[in-house]
Enzyme design. Structure first.
Site, PDB file in Angstrom:
ATOM      1  N   HIS A 113       0.843  -1.201   0.000  1.00 16.11           N
ATOM      2  CA  HIS A 113       0.000   0.000   0.000  1.00 16.11           C
ATOM      3  C   HIS A 113       0.874   1.246   0.000  1.00 16.11           C
ATOM      4  O   HIS A 113       2.060   1.183   0.302  1.00 16.11           O
ATOM      5  CB  HIS A 113      -0.881   0.012   1.255  1.00 16.11           C
ATOM      6  CG  HIS A 113      -0.083   0.109   2.514  1.00 16.11           C
ATOM      7  ND1 HIS A 113       0.388  -1.006   3.173  1.00 16.11           N
ATOM      8  CD2 HIS A 113       0.371   1.177   3.210  1.00 16.11           C
ATOM      9  CE1 HIS A 113       1.086  -0.628   4.222  1.00 16.11           C
ATOM     10  NE2 HIS A 113       1.097   0.698   4.277  1.00 16.11           N
ATOM     11  N   THR A 130       0.775   4.656   1.958  1.00 10.80           N
ATOM     12  CA  THR A 130       0.134   5.385   3.065  1.00 10.80           C
ATOM     13  C   THR A 130      -0.070   6.842   2.668  1.00 10.80           C
ATOM     14  O   THR A 130       0.853   7.485   2.163  1.00 10.80           O
ATOM     15  CB  THR A 130       1.023   5.338   4.324  1.00 10.80           C
ATOM     16  OG1 THR A 130       1.300   3.976   4.647  1.00 10.80           O
ATOM     17  CG2 THR A 130       0.359   6.015   5.512  1.00 10.80           C
ATOM     18  N   HIS A 141       5.145   6.571  -1.340  1.00  9.00           N
ATOM     19  CA  HIS A 141       5.935   5.369  -1.635  1.00  9.00           C
ATOM     20  C   HIS A 141       5.175   4.121  -1.213  1.00  9.00           C
ATOM     21  O   HIS A 141       4.180   4.203  -0.489  1.00  9.00           O
ATOM     22  CB  HIS A 141       7.247   5.413  -0.853  1.00  9.00           C
ATOM     23  CG  HIS A 141       7.011   5.249   0.620  1.00  9.00           C
ATOM     24  ND1 HIS A 141       6.601   6.305   1.404  1.00  9.00           N
ATOM     25  CD2 HIS A 141       7.054   4.161   1.429  1.00  9.00           C
ATOM     26  CE1 HIS A 141       6.429   5.875   2.634  1.00  9.00           C
ATOM     27  NE2 HIS A 141       6.682   4.570   2.683  1.00  9.00           N
ATOM     28  N   THR A 182       6.235   0.591   0.705  1.00  9.00           N
ATOM     29  CA  THR A 182       7.289  -0.179   1.376  1.00  9.00           C
ATOM     30  C   THR A 182       7.267  -1.606   0.835  1.00  9.00           C
ATOM     31  O   THR A 182       6.235  -2.273   0.885  1.00  9.00           O
ATOM     32  CB  THR A 182       7.064  -0.201   2.902  1.00  9.00           C
ATOM     33  OG1 THR A 182       7.122   1.132   3.392  1.00  9.00           O
ATOM     34  CG2 THR A 182       8.121  -1.044   3.609  1.00  9.00           C
TER      35      THR A 182
HETATM   36  P1  A2P Z   1       5.037   2.989   5.289  1.00 14.06           P
HETATM   37  O1  A2P Z   1       3.899   3.824   4.806  1.00 14.06           O
HETATM   38  O2  A2P Z   1       6.359   3.559   4.962  1.00 14.06           O
HETATM   39  O3  A2P Z   1       4.969   1.576   4.819  1.00 14.06           O
HETATM   40  P2  A2P Z   1       3.244   0.130  11.480  1.00 14.06           P
HETATM   41  O4  A2P Z   1       2.989  -1.271  11.010  1.00 14.06           O
HETATM   42  O5  A2P Z   1       4.670   0.410  11.793  1.00 14.06           O
HETATM   43  O6  A2P Z   1       2.297   0.567  12.548  1.00 14.06           O
HETATM   44  O7  A2P Z   1       2.907   1.062  10.229  1.00 14.06           O
HETATM   45  C1  A2P Z   1       1.729   0.935   9.507  1.00 14.06           C
HETATM   46  C2  A2P Z   1       1.846   1.748   8.244  1.00 14.06           C
HETATM   47  O8  A2P Z   1       1.871   3.134   8.530  1.00 14.06           O
HETATM   48  C3  A2P Z   1       3.091   1.470   7.451  1.00 14.06           C
HETATM   49  O9  A2P Z   1       2.705   1.420   6.107  1.00 14.06           O
HETATM   50  C4  A2P Z   1       4.012   2.597   7.782  1.00 14.06           C
HETATM   51  O10 A2P Z   1       5.016   2.983   6.904  1.00 14.06           O
HETATM   52  C5  A2P Z   1       3.069   3.718   8.089  1.00 14.06           C
HETATM   53  N1  A2P Z   1       3.619   4.550   9.160  1.00 14.06           N
HETATM   54  C6  A2P Z   1       3.981   4.146  10.398  1.00 14.06           C
HETATM   55  N2  A2P Z   1       4.372   5.184  11.156  1.00 14.06           N
HETATM   56  C7  A2P Z   1       4.281   6.284  10.378  1.00 14.06           C
HETATM   57  C8  A2P Z   1       4.545   7.674  10.564  1.00 14.06           C
HETATM   58  N3  A2P Z   1       4.994   8.155  11.718  1.00 14.06           N
HETATM   59  N4  A2P Z   1       4.349   8.512   9.521  1.00 14.06           N
HETATM   60  C9  A2P Z   1       3.902   8.059   8.343  1.00 14.06           C
HETATM   61  N5  A2P Z   1       3.625   6.766   8.098  1.00 14.06           N
HETATM   62  C10 A2P Z   1       3.809   5.883   9.090  1.00 14.06           C
END
Ligand code: A2P
Length: 217
Positions: free
Chosen positions: A69, A71, A148, A150
């Site tokens: 996905h 975000t 982006h 991940t």
């Molecule tokens: P990303 O969008 O880079 O993949 P987690 O599993 O760590 O709780 O994170 C859930 C999702 O939210 C992941 O997709 C993660 O990164 C994104 N995410 C986590 N923390 C943040 C943050 N502080 N700011 C923006 N996106 C975040």
């Protein structure tokens, strides 16, 4: 109360259709496999291993994290600043559940993460949060520069790092530190930005259908 807290998701974002997730994962795996064999990569191997001679299997080095996905807004169930405002935004409500076409324009690898850069359209940017801290650490990158997917994280690395790694590479690009052009690969041109930061600009962006929705976990 706890019910109120549950009413906001962990995050909002575009979720790739499962059939294209496999395709994107395969492309990413192919890239890692090829990168691994390049002399230029081997030359900078100590960015990844800390030691000059050690080998690294990039496909093992990164672990995939959940469903693919992009975000838009990390809400942390309402605890993140601006979460409530974002969830109540009329554009967010209007497009919730709608299909979009995302354009993946580059793949990048650092010792911490591997990801795909998403180039957002004007319409998609309407769903990008307005938070000023969103592009923290960077000077004047255009809105949505952090967008982006991940694709994988090294051991003990959280996915939030992927966006920060991308911003770092884009800041270097913007500062006209062109990076070191490495070579033309089948998928596109590969550039090295030092400290284990690699960017593959795709010759043909990967277009993928994705649904704008949210994740509760
Ligand atoms: P990303 O969008 O880079 O993949 P987690 O599993 O760590 O709780 O994170 C859930 C999702 O939210 C992941 O997709 C993660 O990164 C994104 N995410 C986590 N923390 C943040 C943050 N502080 N700011 C923006 N996106 C975040």
């Amino acid at each position: 109360g706890p019910l109120e807290e549950m009413s906001l998701p962990l995050f909002f974002g575009w979720f790739l259709l499962s059939s294209v997730q496999d395709k994107v994962r395969c492309t990413s795996m192919d890239f890692l496999k090829t990168l691994d064999t390049l002399e230029a990569f081997k030359k900078h191997l100590n960015d990844f291993t800390g030691k000059a001679e050690k080998e690294v299997d990039l496909e093992q080095y990164f672990q995939a994290k959940g469903t693919l996905h992009c975000t838009t807004k990390f809400c942390d169930y309402g605890k993140a600043p601006g979460a409530k405002e974002y969830a109540q935004n009329t554009t967010v409500k209007e497009f919730y559940g709608s299909a979009f076409e995302l354009s993946l324009s580059a793949l990048f690898v650092t010792p911490r993460t591997v990801g795909a850069r998403v180039s957002l359209t004007e319409e998609q940017l309407l769903l990008w949060p307005a938070d000023p801290e969103e592009e923290a650490g960077s000077t004047s990158l255009p809105r949505g520069s952090r967008a982006h997917i991940t694709l994988g994280c090294a051991e003990h690395v959280e996915p939030v790092q992927t966006g920060l790694d991308l911003l770092e590479i884009e800041t270097l690009q913007q500062e006209r530190q062109q990076g070191e052009p490495i070579e033309e690969m089948e998928l596109g041109s590969l550039t090295y930005y030092g400290e284990g930061r690699w960017l593959l600009t795709l010759r043909e962006p990967i277009c993928t259908p994705a649904c704008f929705s949210s994740f509760y976990g």
